[in-house]
Design an enzyme around this catalytic site. Structure first.
Site, PDB file in Angstrom:
ATOM      1  N   HIS A 134       0.912  10.160  15.322  1.00 52.00           N
ATOM      2  CA  HIS A 134       1.473  10.528  14.010  1.00 52.00           C
ATOM      3  C   HIS A 134       1.688   9.278  13.146  1.00 52.00           C
ATOM      4  O   HIS A 134       1.381   9.272  11.938  1.00 52.00           O
ATOM      5  CB  HIS A 134       2.838  11.206  14.179  1.00 52.00           C
TER       6      HIS A 134
ATOM      7  N   LYS B 201       7.543  27.727  16.860  1.00 58.30           N
ATOM      8  CA  LYS B 201       7.897  26.748  17.900  1.00 58.30           C
ATOM      9  C   LYS B 201       9.412  26.629  18.019  1.00 58.30           C
ATOM     10  O   LYS B 201      10.122  26.749  17.004  1.00 58.30           O
ATOM     11  CB  LYS B 201       7.331  25.365  17.547  1.00 58.30           C
TER      12      LYS B 201
ATOM     13  N   ARG C 172      -7.461  15.717  16.212  1.00 60.09           N
ATOM     14  CA  ARG C 172      -7.868  15.034  17.446  1.00 60.09           C
ATOM     15  C   ARG C 172      -9.189  15.554  17.978  1.00 60.09           C
ATOM     16  O   ARG C 172      -9.902  14.849  18.678  1.00 60.09           O
ATOM     17  CB  ARG C 172      -6.782  15.223  18.525  1.00 60.09           C
TER      18      ARG C 172
ATOM     19  N   SER D  51       2.805  16.002  21.032  1.00 60.93           N
ATOM     20  CA  SER D  51       4.258  16.003  21.227  1.00 60.93           C
ATOM     21  C   SER D  51       4.625  16.832  22.452  1.00 60.93           C
ATOM     22  O   SER D  51       5.508  16.456  23.226  1.00 60.93           O
ATOM     23  CB  SER D  51       4.955  16.580  19.990  1.00 60.93           C
TER      24      SER D  51
END
Ligand code: PNS
Length: 174
Positions: free
Chosen positions: A18, A42, A104, A141
């Protein structure tokens, strides 16, 4: 014209990946808002305020991790929160015409493209996808939280304020 971009995410917690995307965005735009967004799908480990604090505490040390932000004379970085409402409305409020996302792999691209289309449709905001540095391409994360909870070392993946915060919260998870 001031070019303003918003870099949104859960940042639960911030990783080097990040931090790298934020620094690279800061070289492309005059002002970058790192925006901690509440994602209703989440359950976060850290509150929005804690996530903002972790980003704030990590940024001055970014150079120690090999991440270089341009000087504040060249680009302004703002850390903010969005606890409800549309990202497109936030962009409109702060005068941002661009969203920045780090990607990614192909899964990330498939996830981002529909959101990019919605945000362009809602508010004419374009999305710039920045490929993650290969060194961080496998870090997320959620993986970092799992490794920390199971007693593994996460120092290669997250700044030291985050390492400490994960250690403090992991005590209750083991
Ligand atoms: O780090 P994350 O959890 O992948 O980030 C996802 C996030 C927060 C960027 C996404 O959930 C989001 O854009 N939320 C804002 C709500 C919104 O505007 N939704 C409609 C357009 S996609």
């Amino acid at each position: 014209m001031t070019r303003i971009a918003v870099y949104p995410g859960s940042f639960d917690p911030l990783t080097f990946g990040h931090l790298d995307i934020a620094a690279r965005a800061a070289r492309l735009f005059d002002e970058v808002h790192i925006l901690v967004v509440h994602n209703p799908s989440k359950t976060p480990r850290f509150s929005s305020e804690e996530r903002v604090e972790l980003i704030r505490a990590s940024m001055p040390e970014a150079a120690r991790y090999g991440v270089s932000f341009p000087s504040s004379a060249h680009s302004k970085v703002i850390i903010d929160t969005l606890d409800g409402g549309l990202l497109a409305d936030y962009c409109h409020r702060v005068g941002a015409s661009v969203l920045v996302k780090g990607v990614r792999n192909g899964v990330d691209i498939d996830y981002e493209v529909p959101m990019a289309r919605v945000n362009r449709d809602l508010a004419g905001v374009e999305t710039v996808l920045i490929p993650a540095d290969p060194s961080q391409g496998f870090v997320s994360s959620s993986l970092v939280k799992q490794v920390a909870d199971l007693g593994g070392s996460v120092e290669k993946y997250v700044p030291s304020p985050v390492v400490r915060a994960l250690a403090a919260t992991a005590k209750n998870q083991k």
